[in-house]
Each structure stands twice: as structure tokens, then as C-alpha cells.
Design a protein around this motif. Structure first.
Motif, PDB file in Angstrom:
ATOM      1  N   MET A 121      -5.179   6.129  -5.073  1.00  0.00           N
ATOM      2  CA  MET A 121      -4.685   6.237  -3.695  1.00  0.00           C
ATOM      3  C   MET A 121      -4.776   7.662  -3.179  1.00  0.00           C
ATOM      4  O   MET A 121      -4.054   8.045  -2.252  1.00  0.00           O
ATOM      5  CB  MET A 121      -3.234   5.750  -3.630  1.00  0.00           C
ATOM      6  N   ALA A 149       0.077   3.135   5.708  1.00  0.00           N
ATOM      7  CA  ALA A 149      -0.246   1.837   6.286  1.00  0.00           C
ATOM      8  C   ALA A 149       0.818   1.495   7.316  1.00  0.00           C
ATOM      9  O   ALA A 149       2.000   1.804   7.119  1.00  0.00           O
ATOM     10  CB  ALA A 149      -0.305   0.771   5.199  1.00  0.00           C
ATOM     11  N   TYR A 154       0.823  -1.211   0.000  1.00  0.00           N
ATOM     12  CA  TYR A 154       0.000   0.000   0.000  1.00  0.00           C
ATOM     13  C   TYR A 154       0.858   1.263   0.000  1.00  0.00           C
ATOM     14  O   TYR A 154       0.582   2.214  -0.750  1.00  0.00           O
ATOM     15  CB  TYR A 154      -0.967  -0.012   1.189  1.00  0.00           C
ATOM     16  N   ILE A 210      -4.690   0.817   7.961  1.00  0.00           N
ATOM     17  CA  ILE A 210      -4.574   1.694   6.792  1.00  0.00           C
ATOM     18  C   ILE A 210      -5.265   2.993   7.153  1.00  0.00           C
ATOM     19  O   ILE A 210      -6.470   3.016   7.437  1.00  0.00           O
ATOM     20  CB  ILE A 210      -5.211   1.065   5.548  1.00  0.00           C
ATOM     21  N   PHE A 236      -5.383   7.989   0.531  1.00  0.00           N
ATOM     22  CA  PHE A 236      -4.514   7.155   1.359  1.00  0.00           C
ATOM     23  C   PHE A 236      -3.445   8.003   2.044  1.00  0.00           C
ATOM     24  O   PHE A 236      -2.829   8.872   1.428  1.00  0.00           O
ATOM     25  CB  PHE A 236      -3.853   6.089   0.488  1.00  0.00           C
TER      26      PHE A 236
END
Length: 522
Positions: free
Chosen positions: A121, A127, A109, A137, A124
């Protein structure tokens, strides 16, 4: 009838036919699309639409679009929508027998976030591993669609990942790569360490053929699964059955939304004085006979589409309208000041003729036929459409200033954001028409910010029409969506592909239900 196959292809098929099959095992020989140009690295692109052959994501999508674990025992999203806590199954292994731990998931990730690949992503953050089987995450903001990343990003081994990984992958999916002959074939064998359900096939042999050659090869009896064009699906082939797979793969016409006069960073023109008028866009939508396109161009292996997400939960149930209405299209144009003053019947307004150039990618007979039919359907309402095609590199130079025929289709509602968010104006193939509507932007952001994907569904539906505005025919008529294509295959009668989620845009998406494939003959 001649086979239509080159000497190389005939030689290759003869080799396949002669290949020994291990007792009590089943080898499946397929021609379903071209060789993946990006190789087999899930962090860069292979995971996009056809991830489950070699690699395994954390989750997989069911036929009803719900999610089930593959590599995980359990997963949970925090109440604020910012932290996923993932508990992996015990004793997971990659295809080479090495252990698959939380550290490998964390690496996958974090690496995907900086690799510039196809995984979305954007929300994001990072992680982190908690122990050997547990990780978290963390997101920058809540995102209802992030579960699609959990169900698409293949996990790679941190210790084996490097520059040659795309051609020599170590994987955790149902199969492992055993042979790749670029431009010719790919052979994979069952991964004995796969944590999910296994199909009945110990070996898959993929032959890289175009659709016409694949159809000719199907009659040879040396292939078990062949993707064929819809226009050839009604022509029977001995010892093969026709399989029609539901799909969300669509075709639509994108309209430039602003007047001409601007250029993008590369110096390409932006805007179009004809399609900037909503009357033109509405009239085109009403004039097109989508049912005729589906039945005559594609022999019934297509369905009319009125949005980008037809058949999916986030489609607006009231988006459909009565099309093939030439008279209504004429009334809309006439009332908006588009009138015909010349013998050719072409309308004009303020000295601007209703003439358009429609661009589409060359080398695709489906797009060519669709473009020609679209053009002929607009002549009766006084709009002239000239057709031009070229490589995608060429189309990119003209798509911001001309209507353009695109193919899309995803099981991720983020597709609506990609089409209509004003933040993505001119970002590659995202929002190439420079569409902007503040209320639509608000709906898009609200749908994404809703942590639960089911709770976001009614918000996504407002994108088409919320009672006052939207991207659909009742609102801005930003696109003319035309059809959804069914995917058509010729299949060995002993092969059953089971029931999976609708197939998405792309050649290899039939593999996404791979675990349910079975051999039905004794």
C-alpha cells in the motif's frame, strides 16, 4: 509399501471418507499445504497468494494476466494516474447475508494501509465513498502496479471486523468458513451470495499434511487433490492423474554486492569480499547447468530460469544466455586475476581464496538438493562452496554477508523492485545483497510511475539490460537465477481445474483459479 501415515492422519482420513455428501453436490478433499499461520484476515496476510478461497478482491486475474471485474461493474483510472473510480455491482452481500457497500471497500483499503499486512500500500493515500455503490481510491503518486492491489486485497465488512476476524471471518468470496480444527483440517462451504462465477464444488475439505504424508495419503483414495514434490510426480498412484501446473515459482542465489566490513542495525555482517567481484558472479552464472538441474533434480518438472520473472511479460526476451560453459567461466576468472596456486585447485586473488558459504532454509529437500548440486557445479571452475542451513531466523543473520538460496515468484512486476531497488537495501528479504545501480533505480521508478501496467512492460524489461547496464549477466550479474518449478499434483480423474494464470510462490496458489474448477463425471 507402507502408507507412511501417522495413526492420527489415518483416523482423520477415515473420518473424511465416511463423511456424507449431499445429493447432487460435490465435496472435494484436498491436501495442498500447511495451515495458514496468520489465519484468514485479508488485511493482514491471507490475501497474499491465496486470497480467493474465502475473500473476494475487486478484480481477478485471467490466464493471460489481464484483469476482469468480480465485485465491480466498472472501474477507471484518471488520466494523471492518481484516482481510481470504482462502481460496485448492485446488491452485493457478504457470506452472512449482510450488505456489501462502498463503505466496506473504503474501510478495507484504509485499514489495510495502516495494518502492516502483506498488501503493498506504499502509494495508497486514501479511499472515499461517493455513494452506496461508488468510491474513489486516491494514490500519492502514479503506480502501474496498483492494479495488483485491486486484484489481491480481499474486502471485509466494516461492522464485523475485529480482533477475532482472522479465525471467524465474514467474507465475500466463493466459500465461507464452516469449521477449522487448528493443525488438522479446514472445511469451507459455497457462499450463496458470491458475486462471481461458482465452481462445481459445494464443500472443500482441506487436510493439513506435509508433502510426503500427502503423497502417501493419495494412494489411500480418500483425497481428490494432493500437491506432491516434483521428485515423486513420476511415481503413478492408482485412480489419480498427474497434473502439472505452470508456475513462476523460482529459485535463485542472491550475491552480496559490496565488500565486507559493515554491519546492519542488528549487528549482522554485511558484504562479501569474494562475491563483491563481478567476475565471480558472472563466472558462477555461466558455470551452472540449469537444464541439468531441471531434468535430473526435478525429473523435468522445472525449467531453466535466467531472471526473476521468467515467462512473464516484463521479462527481458534477450536475458537468456548459454550456460553450462565451464571454459568461459574459467576464462572470466583468469582474466580478472582469480588464479589457482594450490593443489586443491581453489582460486585466489590478492590473497583472498574463492571460498563461499551458501545458506539456505532447512527442512526443505528441494533447497537442500539444489544447494548441493550448485556447489558441485562450481568445483570445476575453482570456487569452493560450503553449505549451511538453518531456520529463516538463522538465515537472516547471515544472508547479507553470504550467498543465499531464495524462493520467489509473483505475478506482480513489483518483485523486480523488491529485488533490486537501492531504496530497499537490507529491508527484510528485500535486496538482502545491498545491490545499487542508479540507472536500474531510474528504470524501476519509471516503470512504477507509468499509470498503465501494459505501457510499463518495456520499461521493466530494461532492468535486466538496457543496452549499457542492468542486473543480468550482461550487466552486474546480481543474482544467479536457476530454475522455475512446475507445481505437481495428484488429482481425482473427475476433477478439472481449468486454465488459469501461472501459479505463484506458495502452497495455496492453486486456488486462484478456483472458479473454473469442475466435476467432469456423470
Amino acid at each position: 509399501m507402507k502408507s507412511g501415515l501417522s495413526p492420527f492422519t489415518l483416523c482423520l482420513l477415515a473420518t473424511l471418507a465416511a463423511a456424507p455428501v449431499v445429493a447432487q453436490s460435490h465435496t472435494l478433499k484436498l491436501a495442498i499445504g500447511a495451515e495458514p499461520s496468520e489465519g484468514f484476515d485479508p488485511l493482514l496476510g491471507w490475501s497474499h497468494g491465496s486470497y480467493v478461497l474465502l475473500h473476494s478482491p475487486l478484480l481477478r486475474q485471467n490466464a493471460d494476466l489481464s484483469w476482469q471485474p468480480v465485485l465491480v461493474d466498472s472501474y477507471k483510472l484518471s488520466d494523471d494516474g492518481l484516482i481510481w473510480t470504482i462502481h460496485l455491482k448492485p446488491d452485493l452481500k457478504f457470506s452472512d447475508g449482510s450488505p456489501l457497500t462502498a463503505e466496506d471497500v473504503v474501510f478495507s483499503y484504509n485499514q489495510a494501509a495502516v495494518s502492516g499486512g502483506k498488501a503493498d500500500m506504499g502509494s495508497f493515500k486514501q479511499a472515499k465513498s461517493i455513494d452506496k455503490q461508488t468510491l474513489t481510491i486516491q494514490l500519492k503518486r502514479p503506480e502501474s502496479t496498483f492494479i495488483n492491489v485491486l486484484g489481491a486485497l480481499g474486502i471485509v465488512p466494516q461492522a464485523k471486523y475485529g480482533k477475532d476476524f482472522a479465525r471467524q471471518p465474514v467474507s465475500a468470496g466463493p466459500y465461507k468458513l464452516t469449521s477449522l480444527q487448528p493443525g488438522q483440517q479446514l472445511i469451507v462451504e459455497a457462499n450463496p451470495y458470491y458475486a462471481g462465477k461458482k465452481s462445481d464444488f459445494d464443500k472443500l475439505v482441506f487436510v493439513f499434511l506435509d508433502q510426503d504424508s500427502a503423497y502417501a495419503a493419495a494412494s489411500s483414495g480418500k483425497l481428490d487433490l494432493v500437491r506432491v514434490p516434483q521428485t515423486l510426480a513420476n511415481q503413478p498412484v492408482n485412480n489419480m492423474k498427474l497434473l502439472v501446473q505452470p508456475s513462476v515459482e523460482n529459485r535463485g542465489i542472491m550475491f552480496p554486492m559490496i565488500p565486507a566490513g559493515k554491519k546492519d542495525a542488528q549487528g549482522n555482517d554485511i558484504g562479501n569480499n569474494v562475491t563483491a567481484d563481478i567476475a565471480i558472479r558472472q563466472a558462477i552464472n555461466y558455470a551452472v547447468d540449469r537444464q541439468l538441474l531441471a531434468t535430473q533434480l526435478f525429473d523435468g518438472y522445472a525449467t531453466p530460469a535466467y531472471t526473476a520473472v521468467k515467462g512473464l511479460p516484463w521479462d527481458n526476451p534477450e536475458a537468456q544466455f548459454k550456460d553450462a560453459d565451464v571454459e568461459k567461466a574459467r576464462q572470466i576468472l583468469q582474466q580478472a586475476g582469480w588464479v589457482s596456486k594450490t593443489p586443491d585447485g581453489i582460486r585466489e586473488k590478492n590473497g583472498i581464496p574463492a571460498k563461499l558459504t551458501l545458506w539456505y532454509a532447512s527442512g526443505d529437500s528441494t533447497r537442500r538438493d539444489l544447494a548441493q548440486a550448485f556447489s558441485s557445479m562450481l568445483k570445476p571452475i575453482g570456487i569452493e562452496v560450503t553449505l549451511k542451513s538453518g531456520s529463516w531466523e538463522t538465515v537472516e543473520r547471515y544472508m547479507h554477508a553470504n550467498p543465499t538460496l531464495f524462493g520467489w515468484g509473483s505475478l506482480d512486476p513489483m518483485e523486480l523492485y523488491h529485488h533490486y531497488s537501492s531504496k530497499l537495501q537490507g529491508e527484510g528479504y528485500f535486496n538482502p545483497g545491498y545491490y545499487a545501480n542508479a540507472k536500474v533505480d531510474k528504470h524501476l521508478q519509471q516503470a512504477i510511475a507509468t499509470p498503465n501496467w501494459q505501457a510499463a512492460i518495456p520499461i521493466w524489461q530494461k532492468v535486466d539490460w538496457d543496452g549499457t547496464t542492468g542486473v543480468g549477466i550482461k550487466g552486474d550479474a546480481a543474482w544467479a537465477w536457476l530454475i522455475n518449478l512446475n507445481h505437481t499434483y495428484l488429482v481425482n480423474p473427475c476433477v478439472n481445474l481449468g486454465q488459469g494464470a501461472p501459479e505463484a510462490h506458495g502452497d495455496w496458489t492453486v486456488l486462484n483459479n478456483l472458479e473454473n474448477w469442475s466435476w467432469t463425471c456423470k
